[in-house]
Motif scaffolding. Structure first.
Motif, PDB file in Angstrom:
ATOM      1  N   PHE A   6       0.836  -1.194   0.000  1.00 55.59           N
ATOM      2  CA  PHE A   6       0.000   0.000   0.000  1.00 55.59           C
ATOM      3  C   PHE A   6       0.871   1.245   0.000  1.00 55.59           C
ATOM      4  O   PHE A   6       1.924   1.274   0.649  1.00 55.59           O
ATOM      5  N   ASP A   7       0.401   2.296  -0.667  1.00 53.40           N
ATOM      6  CA  ASP A   7       0.974   3.616  -0.441  1.00 53.40           C
ATOM      7  C   ASP A   7      -0.103   4.476   0.213  1.00 53.40           C
ATOM      8  O   ASP A   7      -1.211   3.995   0.506  1.00 53.40           O
ATOM      9  N   ALA A   8       0.207   5.743   0.459  1.00 52.36           N
ATOM     10  CA  ALA A   8      -0.747   6.589   1.188  1.00 52.36           C
ATOM     11  C   ALA A   8      -2.076   6.701   0.444  1.00 52.36           C
ATOM     12  O   ALA A   8      -3.149   6.697   1.053  1.00 52.36           O
ATOM     13  N   ALA A   9      -2.019   6.793  -0.887  1.00 50.26           N
ATOM     14  CA  ALA A   9      -3.259   6.900  -1.667  1.00 50.26           C
ATOM     15  C   ALA A   9      -4.085   5.622  -1.561  1.00 50.26           C
ATOM     16  O   ALA A   9      -5.321   5.673  -1.477  1.00 50.26           O
ATOM     17  N   ASP A  10      -3.430   4.462  -1.564  1.00 56.64           N
ATOM     18  CA  ASP A  10      -4.157   3.193  -1.438  1.00 56.64           C
ATOM     19  C   ASP A  10      -4.901   3.111  -0.114  1.00 56.64           C
ATOM     20  O   ASP A  10      -6.038   2.624  -0.053  1.00 56.64           O
ATOM     21  N   LEU A  11      -4.266   3.580   0.958  1.00 56.25           N
ATOM     22  CA  LEU A  11      -4.896   3.514   2.278  1.00 56.25           C
ATOM     23  C   LEU A  11      -6.130   4.412   2.348  1.00 56.25           C
ATOM     24  O   LEU A  11      -7.039   4.149   3.135  1.00 56.25           O
ATOM     25  N   ARG A  12      -6.167   5.453   1.522  1.00 55.20           N
ATOM     26  CA  ARG A  12      -7.348   6.323   1.482  1.00 55.20           C
ATOM     27  C   ARG A  12      -8.426   5.756   0.564  1.00 55.20           C
ATOM     28  O   ARG A  12      -9.553   6.256   0.571  1.00 55.20           O
ATOM     29  N   ARG A  13      -8.073   4.745  -0.217  1.00 55.66           N
ATOM     30  CA  ARG A  13      -9.002   4.231  -1.228  1.00 55.66           C
ATOM     31  C   ARG A  13      -9.378   2.773  -0.978  1.00 55.66           C
ATOM     32  O   ARG A  13      -9.556   2.003  -1.911  1.00 55.66           O
ATOM     33  N   ILE A  14      -9.484   2.399   0.279  1.00 54.90           N
ATOM     34  CA  ILE A  14      -9.988   1.069   0.624  1.00 54.90           C
ATOM     35  C   ILE A  14     -11.515   1.137   0.670  1.00 54.90           C
ATOM     36  O   ILE A  14     -12.090   1.985   1.349  1.00 54.90           O
ATOM     37  N   VAL A  15     -12.155   0.242  -0.063  1.00 52.63           N
ATOM     38  CA  VAL A  15     -13.609   0.246  -0.184  1.00 52.63           C
ATOM     39  C   VAL A  15     -14.141  -1.129   0.215  1.00 52.63           C
ATOM     40  O   VAL A  15     -13.568  -2.167  -0.149  1.00 52.63           O
ATOM     41  N   LEU A  16     -15.245  -1.150   0.968  1.00 48.34           N
ATOM     42  CA  LEU A  16     -15.927  -2.390   1.331  1.00 48.34           C
ATOM     43  C   LEU A  16     -17.017  -2.659   0.310  1.00 48.34           C
ATOM     44  O   LEU A  16     -17.871  -1.805   0.060  1.00 48.34           O
ATOM     45  N   ALA A  17     -16.994  -3.832  -0.301  1.00 45.10           N
ATOM     46  CA  ALA A  17     -18.038  -4.193  -1.266  1.00 45.10           C
ATOM     47  C   ALA A  17     -19.397  -4.200  -0.571  1.00 45.10           C
ATOM     48  O   ALA A  17     -19.499  -4.585   0.598  1.00 45.10           O
ATOM     49  N   PRO A  18     -20.455  -3.783  -1.261  1.00 45.81           N
ATOM     50  CA  PRO A  18     -21.775  -3.728  -0.620  1.00 45.81           C
ATOM     51  C   PRO A  18     -22.357  -5.090  -0.295  1.00 45.81           C
ATOM     52  O   PRO A  18     -23.212  -5.209   0.589  1.00 45.81           O
ATOM     53  N   ALA A  19     -21.910  -6.143  -0.980  1.00 45.61           N
ATOM     54  CA  ALA A  19     -22.475  -7.485  -0.776  1.00 45.61           C
ATOM     55  C   ALA A  19     -21.544  -8.506  -1.408  1.00 45.61           C
ATOM     56  O   ALA A  19     -20.679  -8.163  -2.213  1.00 45.61           O
ATOM     57  N   PRO A  20     -21.693  -9.793  -1.049  1.00 47.55           N
ATOM     58  CA  PRO A  20     -20.940 -10.833  -1.755  1.00 47.55           C
ATOM     59  C   PRO A  20     -21.269 -10.808  -3.243  1.00 47.55           C
ATOM     60  O   PRO A  20     -22.370 -10.416  -3.647  1.00 47.55           O
ATOM     61  N   ASN A  21     -20.321 -11.237  -4.062  1.00 47.79           N
ATOM     62  CA  ASN A  21     -20.488 -11.241  -5.509  1.00 47.79           C
ATOM     63  C   ASN A  21     -21.102 -12.568  -5.945  1.00 47.79           C
ATOM     64  O   ASN A  21     -20.499 -13.632  -5.761  1.00 47.79           O
ATOM     65  N   ALA A  22     -22.311 -12.514  -6.517  1.00 48.33           N
ATOM     66  CA  ALA A  22     -23.058 -13.738  -6.810  1.00 48.33           C
ATOM     67  C   ALA A  22     -22.307 -14.655  -7.779  1.00 48.33           C
ATOM     68  O   ALA A  22     -22.270 -15.873  -7.591  1.00 48.33           O
ATOM     69  N   LEU A  23     -21.710 -14.086  -8.811  1.00 47.46           N
ATOM     70  CA  LEU A  23     -21.018 -14.910  -9.798  1.00 47.46           C
ATOM     71  C   LEU A  23     -19.781 -15.567  -9.192  1.00 47.46           C
ATOM     72  O   LEU A  23     -19.507 -16.755  -9.428  1.00 47.46           O
ATOM     73  N   TRP A  24     -19.047 -14.813  -8.397  1.00 51.27           N
ATOM     74  CA  TRP A  24     -17.847 -15.348  -7.756  1.00 51.27           C
ATOM     75  C   TRP A  24     -18.208 -16.448  -6.762  1.00 51.27           C
ATOM     76  O   TRP A  24     -17.533 -17.472  -6.671  1.00 51.27           O
ATOM     77  N   GLU A  25     -19.275 -16.249  -6.004  1.00 51.73           N
ATOM     78  CA  GLU A  25     -19.697 -17.266  -5.048  1.00 51.73           C
ATOM     79  C   GLU A  25     -20.121 -18.542  -5.762  1.00 51.73           C
ATOM     80  O   GLU A  25     -19.887 -19.651  -5.278  1.00 51.73           O
ATOM     81  N   ALA A  26     -20.745 -18.400  -6.930  1.00 52.69           N
ATOM     82  CA  ALA A  26     -21.112 -19.592  -7.702  1.00 52.69           C
ATOM     83  C   ALA A  26     -19.862 -20.375  -8.095  1.00 52.69           C
ATOM     84  O   ALA A  26     -19.816 -21.603  -7.966  1.00 52.69           O
ATOM     85  N   ALA A  27     -18.826 -19.660  -8.559  1.00 55.88           N
ATOM     86  CA  ALA A  27     -17.586 -20.336  -8.955  1.00 55.88           C
ATOM     87  C   ALA A  27     -16.928 -21.021  -7.760  1.00 55.88           C
ATOM     88  O   ALA A  27     -16.483 -22.171  -7.850  1.00 55.88           O
ATOM     89  N   LEU A  28     -16.872 -20.327  -6.629  1.00 59.17           N
ATOM     90  CA  LEU A  28     -16.225 -20.908  -5.451  1.00 59.17           C
ATOM     91  C   LEU A  28     -17.038 -22.068  -4.880  1.00 59.17           C
ATOM     92  O   LEU A  28     -16.474 -23.024  -4.339  1.00 59.17           O
ATOM     93  N   SER A  29     -18.353 -21.988  -4.984  1.00 56.96           N
ATOM     94  CA  SER A  29     -19.181 -23.102  -4.503  1.00 56.96           C
ATOM     95  C   SER A  29     -18.958 -24.338  -5.364  1.00 56.96           C
ATOM     96  O   SER A  29     -18.909 -25.465  -4.852  1.00 56.96           O
ATOM     97  N   LEU A  30     -18.817 -24.146  -6.662  1.00 57.21           N
ATOM     98  CA  LEU A  30     -18.540 -25.267  -7.550  1.00 57.21           C
ATOM     99  C   LEU A  30     -17.189 -25.895  -7.222  1.00 57.21           C
ATOM    100  O   LEU A  30     -17.038 -27.114  -7.212  1.00 57.21           O
TER     101      LEU A  30
END
Length: 336
Positions: A6-30
């Motif tokens: 991380f640099d200083a700009a990265d630490l200011r730009r951390i974002v929490l996703a609003p919800a789990p990603n449905a497509l990604w969860e399908a892949a990981l469940s498989l």
């Protein structure tokens, strides 16, 4: 070990996703189904029951996805669409992935230079890498079909757990800042500013390059999964916090904090309800002074513990954030 820089700009730009990603969860469940019961589940209530319920006729339900999702290792990037608000949008975006990205994501080798020991790509994978309309239609149809048959009955539970995890991460960020958020993300991950160390059989150093980081909670994920694009924020999918069937951590405070901080670190935090020197802290928790000091340092970096030097010794105690965390205090307004 994967190291995110991380640099200083990265630490200011951390974002929490609003919800789990449905497509990604399908892949990981498989992947979870393909791995089979010989691979231990992470301690999330519901995974084993879900696996028993859907484990029949996998080839029929997954279709061509079996060509895309291996039992372990790399997953194609187009199966994670972080900008998509729902499954329909994600499937549509995956189906419109440019051919050059499909080729790179599927890692289709040059026939002249292919390792003959590796299994050859399937005919359908080669067609998808070429971006044919037929292969794209098959991909989107099988993505929708697998989700509807295997994930849809569980999806409300996944979203509920994702909402609880997001509230927890937001609370840590509000009360203790970025250090608290990254220190408590996963017990086995190490935040040693400005580098986040992620256990992995692969070794990578990934500079975030001032583009920031999107944190994506995963219900089926068992370890770090990273999507890196040179012109976009890096996506880090992490196993979301484990709760019981009601969505509430069970047991005494230290036990409830175990999945978040790690059992030893949670015990160290609980032992500091009364301030202690490093030696006393080690005696209370049954670890060596060096181990007690190390855990106290991590907790201090997260804003949960303060340390004061008294002569040749140091005295550790809880900060207001540490006290609130042990008390299970619910999220509240920030008071300035």
């Amino acid at each position: 070990m994967i190291r995110l820089h991380f640099d200083a700009a990265d630490l200011r730009r951390i974002v929490l996703a609003p919800a789990p990603n449905a497509l990604w969860e399908a892949a990981l469940s498989l992947r979870s189904l393909r791995a089979g019961p010989a691979v231990p589940d992470r301690p999330r209530p519901g995974v084993k029951q879900w696996r028993r319920r859907v484990n029949g006729s996998l080839a029929e339900r997954a279709g061509v996805l079996l060509d895309l999702v291996p039992r372990d290792g790399y997953l194609p990037d187009f199966l994670l669409q972080p900008a998509a608000p729902d499954l329909a949008s994600a499937v549509d975006m995956a189906g419109r992935t440019p051919a050059e990205e499909l080729t790179a994501d599927l890692r289709v080798p040059d026939p002249a230079g292919r390792d003959t020991a590796a299994p050859p790509p399937s005919r359908w994978s080669l067609e998808l890498a070429a971006g044919t309309a037929t292969a794209r239609r098959t991909l989107t149809a099988d993505l929708r079909g697998y989700f509807d048959s295997s994930i849809a009955p569980l999806w409300q539970r996944v979203r509920t757990d994702g909402t609880a995890d997001r509230a927890l991460r937001a609370e840590m960020l509000l009360r203790g800042g970025v250090d608290a958020l990254l220190t408590t993300l996963v017990p086995t991950w190490l935040w040693d500013p400005p580098v986040l160390h992620l256990p992995s059989r692969y070794t990578y150093d990934i500079p975030l390059c001032s583009r920031g980081l999107l944190l994506m909670p995963s219900w089926f994920g068992t370890g770090p999964m990273i999507r890196y694009r040179p012109d976009e924020p890096t996506v880090l999918a992490y196993p979301m916090h484990v709760t019981d069937a009601s969505g509430t951590p069970a047991g005494p405070p230290e036990s409830a904090l175990g999945p978040l901080l790690g059992r030893t670190r949670a015990a160290v935090l609980g032992a500091l309800r009364e301030p202690a020197t490093t030696t006393a802290l080690a005696a209370r928790t049954g670890v060596s002074p060096a181990t007690a000091s190390q855990h106290a340092t991590v907790l201090r970096n997260a804003g949960l513990v303060h340390t004061t030097r008294t002569g040749t010794s140091v005295l550790h105690g809880l900060t207001p954030l540490g006290t609130a965390l042990l008390a299970g205090e619910p999220p509240g307004p920030i008071r300035r």
